[in-house]
Design an enzyme around this catalytic site. Structure first.
Site, PDB file in Angstrom:
ATOM      1  N   GLY A 173       0.806  -1.219   0.000  1.00 16.13           N
ATOM      2  CA  GLY A 173       0.000   0.000   0.000  1.00 16.13           C
ATOM      3  C   GLY A 173       0.834   1.263   0.000  1.00 16.13           C
ATOM      4  O   GLY A 173       0.467   2.263  -0.633  1.00 16.13           O
ATOM      5  N   ASP A 174       1.950   1.249   0.705  1.00 17.76           N
ATOM      6  CA  ASP A 174       2.851   2.398   0.735  1.00 17.76           C
ATOM      7  C   ASP A 174       3.311   2.735  -0.679  1.00 17.76           C
ATOM      8  O   ASP A 174       3.285   3.897  -1.101  1.00 17.76           O
ATOM      9  CB  ASP A 174       4.046   2.086   1.640  1.00 17.76           C
ATOM     10  CG  ASP A 174       5.092   3.184   1.635  1.00 17.76           C
ATOM     11  OD1 ASP A 174       4.746   4.341   1.955  1.00 17.76           O
ATOM     12  OD2 ASP A 174       6.259   2.892   1.313  1.00 17.76           O
ATOM     13  N   ALA A 175       3.713   1.728  -1.425  1.00 17.39           N
ATOM     14  CA  ALA A 175       4.204   1.942  -2.794  1.00 17.39           C
ATOM     15  C   ALA A 175       3.077   2.425  -3.710  1.00 17.39           C
ATOM     16  O   ALA A 175       3.268   3.345  -4.507  1.00 17.39           O
ATOM     17  CB  ALA A 175       4.820   0.650  -3.326  1.00 17.39           C
TER      18      ALA A 175
END
Length: 147
Positions: free
Chosen positions: A31-33
């Protein structure tokens, strides 16, 4: 229909049931990416400029306090399943907390990233776009002194 990247690489796509059992920290990792790419694309088109300028603007959207703010502002708009993913991510013990983030914000940011990763693995890009659009609106309002 065009294959997604996993299919293109001749890998088996995880079922919705299997995705439910992916570690919240792994969901947050993905999700961060995903969130970072959406934010970078947005600021490139809205603000333009050199890499240094883009990085400074992106930081306002991706820092833990901003993601925690998004979670709190959108809480009533999230369904039970989405909120459950955020809580699972929030409750995970991570190795460290960045020096410029407080623990509570960092935990909510991890929950937010877990939700984005979960939706991404499910292939629910429409919902990702809705959440990120609202999140951008929240952060831009904060930056303008609104909230």
């Amino acid at each position: 229909m065009e294959k997604n990247f996993v299919e293109y690489m001749d890998l088996e796509i995880k079922s919705e049931e299997n995705i439910r059992f992916v570690s919240p920290l792994v969901l947050a990792y993905i999700g961060d990416a995903v969130y970072e790419v959406y934010i970078r694309e947005y600021i490139l088109h809205k603000y333009g400029g050199n890499v240094n300028k883009l990085h400074k603007i992106a930081t306002k959207f991706v820092k833990a306090s901003a993601q925690a703010k998004i979670v709190h502002m959108l809480e009533k708009e999230l369904n039970k399943e989405e909120w459950a993913i955020i809580k699972k991510g929030r409750n995970q013990k991570s190795g460290s907390v960045p020096k410029n983030a407080n623990l509570t914000d960092y935990k909510y940011a991890t929950g937010f990233e877990a939700l984005i990763g979960y939706l991404y693995l499910l292939g629910n890009k429409k919902r990702i776009k809705e959440i990120i659009k609202k999140g951008i609106q929240v952060i831009e309002e904060v930056e303008q002194g609104g909230v």
